[in-house]
Structures are given as C-alpha cells and as structure tokens.
Write a protein that holds these residues in place. Sequence first.
Motif, PDB file in Angstrom:
ATOM      1  N   GLY A   1     104.946   3.488 -13.537  1.00  0.00           N
ATOM      2  CA  GLY A   1     104.899   3.356 -15.161  1.00  0.00           C
ATOM      3  C   GLY A   1     103.569   3.363 -15.724  1.00  0.00           C
ATOM      4  N   LEU A   2     102.408   2.621 -14.962  1.00  0.00           N
ATOM      5  CA  LEU A   2     101.060   2.617 -15.525  1.00  0.00           C
ATOM      6  C   LEU A   2     100.409   3.819 -15.663  1.00  0.00           C
ATOM      7  N   ASN A   3     100.770   4.599 -14.458  1.00  0.00           N
ATOM      8  CA  ASN A   3     100.076   5.810 -14.473  1.00  0.00           C
ATOM      9  C   ASN A   3     100.282   6.804 -15.901  1.00  0.00           C
ATOM     10  N   TYR A   4     101.620   6.648 -16.284  1.00  0.00           N
ATOM     11  CA  TYR A   4     102.242   7.185 -17.478  1.00  0.00           C
ATOM     12  C   TYR A   4     101.735   6.493 -18.752  1.00  0.00           C
ATOM     13  N   ALA A   5     101.570   5.102 -18.820  1.00  0.00           N
ATOM     14  CA  ALA A   5     101.489   4.494 -19.866  1.00  0.00           C
ATOM     15  C   ALA A   5      99.824   4.099 -20.090  1.00  0.00           C
ATOM     16  N   VAL A   6      99.101   4.182 -19.040  1.00  0.00           N
ATOM     17  CA  VAL A   6      97.806   3.885 -19.393  1.00  0.00           C
ATOM     18  C   VAL A   6      96.969   4.938 -19.218  1.00  0.00           C
ATOM     19  N   MET A   7      97.146   5.874 -18.066  1.00  0.00           N
ATOM     20  CA  MET A   7      96.442   7.200 -17.820  1.00  0.00           C
ATOM     21  C   MET A   7      96.958   8.298 -18.454  1.00  0.00           C
ATOM     22  N   GLY A   8      97.988   8.304 -18.773  1.00  0.00           N
ATOM     23  CA  GLY A   8      98.785   9.561 -19.652  1.00  0.00           C
ATOM     24  C   GLY A   8      99.167  10.428 -18.702  1.00  0.00           C
ATOM     25  N   VAL A   9      99.530  10.066 -17.306  1.00  0.00           N
ATOM     26  CA  VAL A   9      99.912  10.936 -16.292  1.00  0.00           C
ATOM     27  C   VAL A   9     101.272  11.425 -16.309  1.00  0.00           C
ATOM     28  N   VAL A  10     101.398  12.693 -16.583  1.00  0.00           N
ATOM     29  CA  VAL A  10     102.853  13.179 -16.508  1.00  0.00           C
ATOM     30  C   VAL A  10     102.846  14.450 -15.335  1.00  0.00           C
ATOM     31  N   PRO A  11     103.843  14.224 -14.308  1.00  0.00           N
ATOM     32  CA  PRO A  11     103.832  15.071 -13.359  1.00  0.00           C
ATOM     33  C   PRO A  11     104.304  16.428 -13.522  1.00  0.00           C
ATOM     34  N   ASP A  12     103.751  17.627 -12.763  1.00  0.00           N
ATOM     35  CA  ASP A  12     103.646  18.852 -13.398  1.00  0.00           C
ATOM     36  C   ASP A  12     105.433  19.161 -12.738  1.00  0.00           C
ATOM     37  N   PHE A  13     106.460  19.281 -13.585  1.00  0.00           N
ATOM     38  CA  PHE A  13     107.688  19.578 -13.196  1.00  0.00           C
ATOM     39  C   PHE A  13     108.090  21.076 -13.442  1.00  0.00           C
ATOM     40  N   SER A  14     106.912  21.874 -13.620  1.00  0.00           N
ATOM     41  CA  SER A  14     107.287  23.384 -13.854  1.00  0.00           C
ATOM     42  C   SER A  14     107.901  24.176 -12.713  1.00  0.00           C
ATOM     43  N   LYS A  15     107.448  23.492 -11.652  1.00  0.00           N
ATOM     44  CA  LYS A  15     107.750  24.092 -10.117  1.00  0.00           C
ATOM     45  C   LYS A  15     108.962  23.347  -9.502  1.00  0.00           C
ATOM     46  N   ALA A  16     109.613  22.703 -10.421  1.00  0.00           N
ATOM     47  CA  ALA A  16     110.821  21.783  -9.719  1.00  0.00           C
ATOM     48  C   ALA A  16     112.094  22.382 -10.229  1.00  0.00           C
ATOM     49  N   GLY A  17     112.235  23.495 -10.615  1.00  0.00           N
ATOM     50  CA  GLY A  17     113.305  24.144 -10.912  1.00  0.00           C
ATOM     51  C   GLY A  17     114.134  23.612 -11.920  1.00  0.00           C
ATOM     52  N   ALA A  18     115.526  23.259 -11.779  1.00  0.00           N
ATOM     53  CA  ALA A  18     116.189  22.760 -12.555  1.00  0.00           C
ATOM     54  C   ALA A  18     115.941  21.150 -13.157  1.00  0.00           C
ATOM     55  N   VAL A  19     115.139  20.526 -12.143  1.00  0.00           N
ATOM     56  CA  VAL A  19     114.798  19.065 -12.274  1.00  0.00           C
ATOM     57  C   VAL A  19     113.734  19.288 -13.444  1.00  0.00           C
ATOM     58  N   GLY A  20     112.939  20.247 -13.676  1.00  0.00           N
ATOM     59  CA  GLY A  20     112.139  20.487 -14.631  1.00  0.00           C
ATOM     60  C   GLY A  20     112.624  20.610 -16.071  1.00  0.00           C
ATOM     61  N   ASP A  21     113.650  21.257 -15.941  1.00  0.00           N
ATOM     62  CA  ASP A  21     114.427  21.314 -17.319  1.00  0.00           C
ATOM     63  C   ASP A  21     115.112  19.934 -17.648  1.00  0.00           C
ATOM     64  N   TYR A  22     115.566  19.308 -16.747  1.00  0.00           N
ATOM     65  CA  TYR A  22     116.257  17.891 -16.894  1.00  0.00           C
ATOM     66  C   TYR A  22     115.132  16.985 -17.650  1.00  0.00           C
ATOM     67  N   MET A  23     113.809  16.941 -16.765  1.00  0.00           N
ATOM     68  CA  MET A  23     113.022  16.009 -17.235  1.00  0.00           C
ATOM     69  C   MET A  23     112.390  16.368 -18.663  1.00  0.00           C
ATOM     70  N   ALA A  24     112.359  17.697 -18.921  1.00  0.00           N
ATOM     71  CA  ALA A  24     112.086  17.945 -20.339  1.00  0.00           C
ATOM     72  C   ALA A  24     112.994  17.787 -21.394  1.00  0.00           C
ATOM     73  N   ALA A  25     114.059  17.611 -21.030  1.00  0.00           N
ATOM     74  CA  ALA A  25     115.349  17.294 -22.161  1.00  0.00           C
ATOM     75  C   ALA A  25     115.089  15.912 -22.236  1.00  0.00           C
ATOM     76  N   LEU A  26     114.795  14.984 -21.046  1.00  0.00           N
ATOM     77  CA  LEU A  26     114.813  13.560 -21.254  1.00  0.00           C
ATOM     78  C   LEU A  26     113.506  13.184 -21.992  1.00  0.00           C
ATOM     79  N   SER A  27     112.533  13.961 -21.772  1.00  0.00           N
ATOM     80  CA  SER A  27     111.271  13.675 -22.564  1.00  0.00           C
ATOM     81  C   SER A  27     111.487  14.038 -24.058  1.00  0.00           C
ATOM     82  N   GLU A  28     112.235  14.898 -24.168  1.00  0.00           N
ATOM     83  CA  GLU A  28     112.516  15.551 -25.759  1.00  0.00           C
ATOM     84  C   GLU A  28     113.211  14.166 -26.680  1.00  0.00           C
TER      85      GLU A  28
END
Lengths: 67, 154
Positions: B27-54
Amino acid sequence: MKRHVVILLGVVAVTLIAVVLASTTFFERPLRLYDYGTPLLAGVLTFLKLWFDARAAAHRGGAPGEG
Amino acid sequence: MTAGGSRWHYIVLFARLYYGIHFLVSGLNYAVMGVVPDFSKAGAVGDYMAALSEVGMYQGVKYLEIVLGAMLVLNRFVPLALIFMAAISAVIIYLNLLISPHPRQLFTGIQELILIGFLLLAYGGHYAGFCKRRSAPLWFWDGLRSNDAGAHRP
C-alpha cells in the motif's frame, strides 16, 4: 527458550529460502528486496519479541510465549 | 495444542508480521512512492487492473492495504482485518494462479494463499460462531455486549 529459537530459526530460514528460490524462479530472475525483505524483517521483529519475552520471563521465572 | 500456545506463538506472530508488512509495503509503495506495477505483460489481468484503476477501486484497495497491514502489525482487530484481507487475497490468488501466466505472479499467488490460509486457521476460532446451523438474528451491538459479558478477565 532454546526450543523456541530453534523452531523459529527453522521456520524463518525455510521461508526465506523458499521466497528467494520461488521469487527468482531458481535464480533465473533478479533477487528483489521487495520479495525477501518482508519475511526477513518479520523474522527479525519476531526474534526481537522472543528476546524481550525471554528477558521478561527470566525475571518472572517462566518460559517465553506462555500465557 | 492451541494456536496461541507456546509452540505456535512465535510462528503465528512471524506469519502475522510477514503478512502485515507485506500489505503495508504494498500500500505504501503506491501511496507514498507512487509505484504502480507494470501490468502490460500480464495479459487479461492487465485489462482487469486498468478497469479497476479507472473506477478508483485499485487506488481504494491500496489505501485499504495500508490500514489492514497496520492492523496486523500492531495486533489490532486481527480477525476483522483478516476477513477484508481474505477478500483482497482471493482476487489476487485467482488472478495470479489461474489467469496471469508470468512466473512472478505465480510466486505472489502461492505466497498469498499460504499466508492467508495459515492466518485464517490460526485465528479461525474467532469465526467459530459463524458456523452455527441455525441462527437467530442478533444486532451487531448486541453481539458486542454479549462478547464483553463472556470475556475472561485476568
């Protein structure tokens, strides 16, 4: 006290080895602090708690982790 | 042999700290450091995470991870925290073990499965009341009151 240290050391060591091997897929990928740092820090904190409990128990005359 | 008994005491503590720190760091990686994992190589998971983020769900879960992780590390309301963590972990386990093909996700899925499984077992006695075959309605606050009345005082 000694039994607690041996059991905990075994669990932490096995966990760390498993995490290092699995997270790198047997060293095919780089080792990351993000992966092994968490169990390492948890292990250190648990040993500190065990040490503090043992010190407190030594004053009481009991064993750490009891009660 | 009880989960809080002397043999298991420090193993459960280790697992609780491990899982708590894992959530806290994530959680802190995202909230403090602004780290968002690269889901572009994760296939369908990437689409799912992008939709969640939206819809703001990904961000919400990250902030929730900080609260839940702190609850486990500080040993506050652990059984309650584990219920929320189990819901988050169920999604992570499903996506990482069955949907995402990447070996790193496979490791994450197995790690989540073992930790939440072990902790739910270790604290499972607190959920024993959920397993009644027949239950009468009981308001939450009434349940809290009867818990207080039945609590053992040292």
